[in-house]
Design an enzyme around this catalytic site. Structure first.
Site, PDB file in Angstrom:
ATOM      1  CB  SER A  15       2.519  -5.417 -11.336  1.00 45.48           C
ATOM      2  OG  SER A  15       1.667  -4.252 -10.545  1.00 45.48           O
ATOM      3  CG  HIS A  50       6.175  -3.589 -14.298  1.00 46.10           C
ATOM      4  ND1 HIS A  50       6.227  -4.618 -13.615  1.00 46.10           N
ATOM      5  CD2 HIS A  50       5.504  -2.640 -13.547  1.00 46.10           C
ATOM      6  CE1 HIS A  50       5.699  -4.254 -12.120  1.00 46.10           C
ATOM      7  NE2 HIS A  50       5.447  -2.841 -12.341  1.00 46.10           N
ATOM      8  CB  CYS A  52       6.591   0.910 -11.735  1.00 49.19           C
ATOM      9  SG  CYS A  52       4.944   0.338 -11.286  1.00 49.19           S
ATOM     10  CB  CYS A 109       6.573  -3.936  -8.939  1.00 48.07           C
ATOM     11  SG  CYS A 109       5.003  -3.306  -9.025  1.00 48.07           S
ATOM     12  CG  HIS A 139      -0.839  -9.134  -8.685  1.00 44.90           C
ATOM     13  ND1 HIS A 139      -1.297  -9.640  -7.541  1.00 44.90           N
ATOM     14  CD2 HIS A 139      -0.962  -7.737  -8.694  1.00 44.90           C
ATOM     15  CE1 HIS A 139      -1.584  -8.441  -6.951  1.00 44.90           C
ATOM     16  NE2 HIS A 139      -1.348  -7.424  -7.548  1.00 44.90           N
TER      17      HIS A 139
HETATM   18  P1  CND Z   1       3.787  -4.393  -1.944  1.00 42.24           P
HETATM   19  O1  CND Z   1       3.572  -5.990  -1.770  1.00 42.24           O
HETATM   20  O2  CND Z   1       5.160  -3.816  -1.915  1.00 42.24           O
HETATM   21  O3  CND Z   1       2.692  -3.809  -0.897  1.00 42.24           O
HETATM   22  C1  CND Z   1       1.365  -4.099  -0.638  1.00 42.24           C
HETATM   23  C2  CND Z   1       1.147  -3.670   0.812  1.00 42.24           C
HETATM   24  O4  CND Z   1      -0.188  -3.912   1.238  1.00 42.24           O
HETATM   25  C3  CND Z   1       1.897  -4.302   1.695  1.00 42.24           C
HETATM   26  O5  CND Z   1       2.758  -3.477   2.653  1.00 42.24           O
HETATM   27  C4  CND Z   1       1.108  -5.119   2.732  1.00 42.24           C
HETATM   28  O6  CND Z   1       1.513  -5.535   4.066  1.00 42.24           O
HETATM   29  C5  CND Z   1       0.053  -4.380   2.311  1.00 42.24           C
HETATM   30  N1  CND Z   1      -1.341  -5.297   2.691  1.00 42.24           N
HETATM   31  C6  CND Z   1      -1.623  -6.594   2.348  1.00 42.24           C
HETATM   32  N2  CND Z   1      -3.201  -6.796   2.901  1.00 42.24           N
HETATM   33  C7  CND Z   1      -3.269  -5.737   3.595  1.00 42.24           C
HETATM   34  C8  CND Z   1      -4.687  -5.524   4.159  1.00 42.24           C
HETATM   35  N3  CND Z   1      -5.530  -6.232   4.001  1.00 42.24           N
HETATM   36  N4  CND Z   1      -4.798  -4.031   4.584  1.00 42.24           N
HETATM   37  C9  CND Z   1      -4.077  -3.009   4.474  1.00 42.24           C
HETATM   38  N5  CND Z   1      -2.832  -3.478   3.888  1.00 42.24           N
HETATM   39  C10 CND Z   1      -2.500  -4.774   3.311  1.00 42.24           C
HETATM   40  O7  CND Z   1       3.251  -4.059  -3.391  1.00 42.24           O
HETATM   41  P2  CND Z   1       3.437  -3.035  -4.454  1.00 42.24           P
HETATM   42  O8  CND Z   1       3.445  -1.846  -3.520  1.00 42.24           O
HETATM   43  O9  CND Z   1       4.322  -3.394  -5.242  1.00 42.24           O
HETATM   44  O10 CND Z   1       1.960  -2.995  -5.179  1.00 42.24           O
HETATM   45  C11 CND Z   1       0.831  -2.729  -4.529  1.00 42.24           C
HETATM   46  C12 CND Z   1      -0.203  -3.012  -5.649  1.00 42.24           C
HETATM   47  O11 CND Z   1      -0.393  -2.075  -6.839  1.00 42.24           O
HETATM   48  C13 CND Z   1      -0.438  -4.249  -6.313  1.00 42.24           C
HETATM   49  O12 CND Z   1      -1.569  -4.845  -6.568  1.00 42.24           O
HETATM   50  C14 CND Z   1       0.553  -3.964  -7.564  1.00 42.24           C
HETATM   51  O13 CND Z   1       0.259  -4.961  -8.595  1.00 42.24           O
HETATM   52  C15 CND Z   1      -0.302  -2.505  -7.703  1.00 42.24           C
HETATM   53  C16 CND Z   1       0.251  -1.699  -8.941  1.00 42.24           C
HETATM   54  C17 CND Z   1      -0.475  -0.870  -9.657  1.00 42.24           C
HETATM   55  C18 CND Z   1      -0.147  -0.285 -10.769  1.00 42.24           C
HETATM   56  C19 CND Z   1      -0.841   0.580 -11.504  1.00 42.24           C
HETATM   57  O14 CND Z   1      -0.514   1.164 -12.644  1.00 42.24           O
HETATM   58  N6  CND Z   1      -2.188   0.809 -11.033  1.00 42.24           N
HETATM   59  C20 CND Z   1       1.358  -0.242 -11.041  1.00 42.24           C
HETATM   60  N7  CND Z   1       2.184  -0.960 -10.266  1.00 42.24           N
HETATM   61  C21 CND Z   1       1.731  -1.676  -9.183  1.00 42.24           C
HETATM   62 ZN    ZN Z   2       4.277  -1.963 -10.654  1.00 40.05          ZN
END
Ligand code: CND
Ligand code: ZN
Length: 364
Positions: free
Chosen positions: A40, A59, A164, A38, A43
């Protein structure tokens, strides 16, 4: 046991033998079965978010109980479990009002057990446990509340995703935003979590579901997870395109699922008057999104955060298990690559390049 340890930001994870102490009262020792890759965790690797170092990340995991500490009654050795990265304490204000994803006692102890200590060591050096899960390791000690039982015939790689990305993404659509049938949804960022927001919107019977990403491969994927329209933000103005698709209104529900101030602003701009903007992504520490204050008032937009999909894992994990079993959600299709723990740095390079739906580390 073998683990992937983060010693310094912007350095590769070190795969090495470290020590895991016995579970204390209320804790459970598990063998990890699968761990999702993931953003996260990434980061933290990049120093965009901070954690006590050194640390074992991971996680999004599933596991098999090896032994239990004193007083543990809800699981026993041999049980299969999905790990929760916010194991509610059950006693704080937020757990009592049914919002265990916001548990205060968990936030206060962060990447340590509820007594503030660690079970992970390298010699004398203390190592922290991300989300009290730390599943980028062969084994872990986790709080009892972080173990949600799942039947032993359930696939463990899919179970990890429920830990997650599935819960976070589907929960954001169904629980946080409560997407209405027939409405228009736009999702900015279609990675492992965003694809689940898309399928959450499909479950809610949204009408138009607009996927926005900068990676063409992700957009193709998005069309298989419920998107009706795809917008490539790297070669067109995504806000203008969403306005065009919605006849100038904007989307009823928008989601930010990448993690940056810029994409939060994009998701805000795409929402219609009175629309709901849900922020799922975790932006780098200190980044501030700029929202025109009067537009919030005059346009009655609703801006929401969504942590762990607003879920209560012991309630939502079993629901997702049933939705997967009955074919209402696709989790197999998300898993595009499997890795061994030794390949974890490669797995994160793939995530960074946007090569995968969801990568999974398997241990068995
Ligand atoms: P992943 O890297 O798989 O996906 C991110 C996507 O965003 C990719 O497909 C990128 O190509 C795309 N992207 C990048 N820049 C842009 C842009 N400018 N415009 C549009 N799309 C773009 O990441 P993930 O899906 O594993 O995680 C996504 C976010 O969610 C990340 O910040 C993670 O830390 C967060 C998250 C939040 C929570 C929560 O509880 N809120 C839980 N887990 C993950
Ligand atoms: Zn996550």
């Amino acid at each position: 046991m073998k683990a992937a340890v983060l010693y310094e930001y912007n350095q590769p994870l070190v795969i090495e033998e470290i020590e895991l102490e016995d579970p204390k009262a209320g804790e459970v020792h598990v063998n990890i079965a699968a761990a999702g890759v993931c953003r996260s965790d990434y980061h933290f690797m990049k120093g965009e978010a901070r954690i006590a170092l050194p640390t074992v990340l991971g996680h999004e995991g599933s596991a098999i109980v090896k032994r239990v500490g004193e007083g543990v009654t809800s699981v026993k050795p041999g049980d299969h479990v999905i790990l929760s990265f916010v194991p509610g304490c059950g006693r704080c204000h937020f757990c009592l009002i049914g919002r265990s994803n916001l548990c205060d006692a968990h936030a206060a102890t962060g990447p340590y057990m509820y007594d503030g200590t660690t079970r992970l060591y390298k010699g004398e050096q203390r190592i922290s446990h991300m989300g009290k899960v730390a599943c980028f390791a062969e084994e872990a000690v986790v709080p009892e509340a972080g173990c949600v039982p799942v039947s032993s015939d359930f696939p463990m790689d899919v179970a990890a995703l429920i830990g997650c990305s599935a819960t976070t993404g589907i929960g954001a659509a169904i629980l946080t935003a409560a997407v209405e049938a027939g409405s228009t949804v736009a999702v900015v960022g279609c990675g492992g979590v965003g694809l689940n927001v898309l399928q959450g919107a499909r479950l809610a019977n949204a009408g138009r579901i607009i996927a926005v990403d900068i990676n063409e491969g992700k957009l193709e994927f998005a069309m298989k997870f419920g998107a009706t329209h795809a917008v490539n933000a790297s070669d067109e103005d995504a806000v203008a395109r969403v306005m065009e698709i919605t006849g100038g209104l904007g989307a009823d529900y928008t989601f930010e699922v990448f993690g940056s101030a810029r994409t939060v602003e994009t998701a805000y701009a795409m929402a219609r008057k009175g629309g709901t903007v849900t922020v799922v992504g975790i932006a780098p520490m200190g980044e501030e999104a700029s929202i025109n204050a009067v537009s919030l008032t005059r346009n009655e937009k609703v801006l929401k955060g969504s942590y762990y999909g607003s879920a209560r894992p012991p309630v939502e994990f079993p629901r997702l298990v049933e939705m997967y079993r009955s074919g209402k959600i696709d989790l197999d299709g998300l898993i595009t690559r499997r890795y061994r723990l030794e390949q974890i740095n490669e797995a994160y390079d793939d995530l960074d390049r946007g090569d995968v739906g969801r990568g999974v580390i398997t241990f068995q």
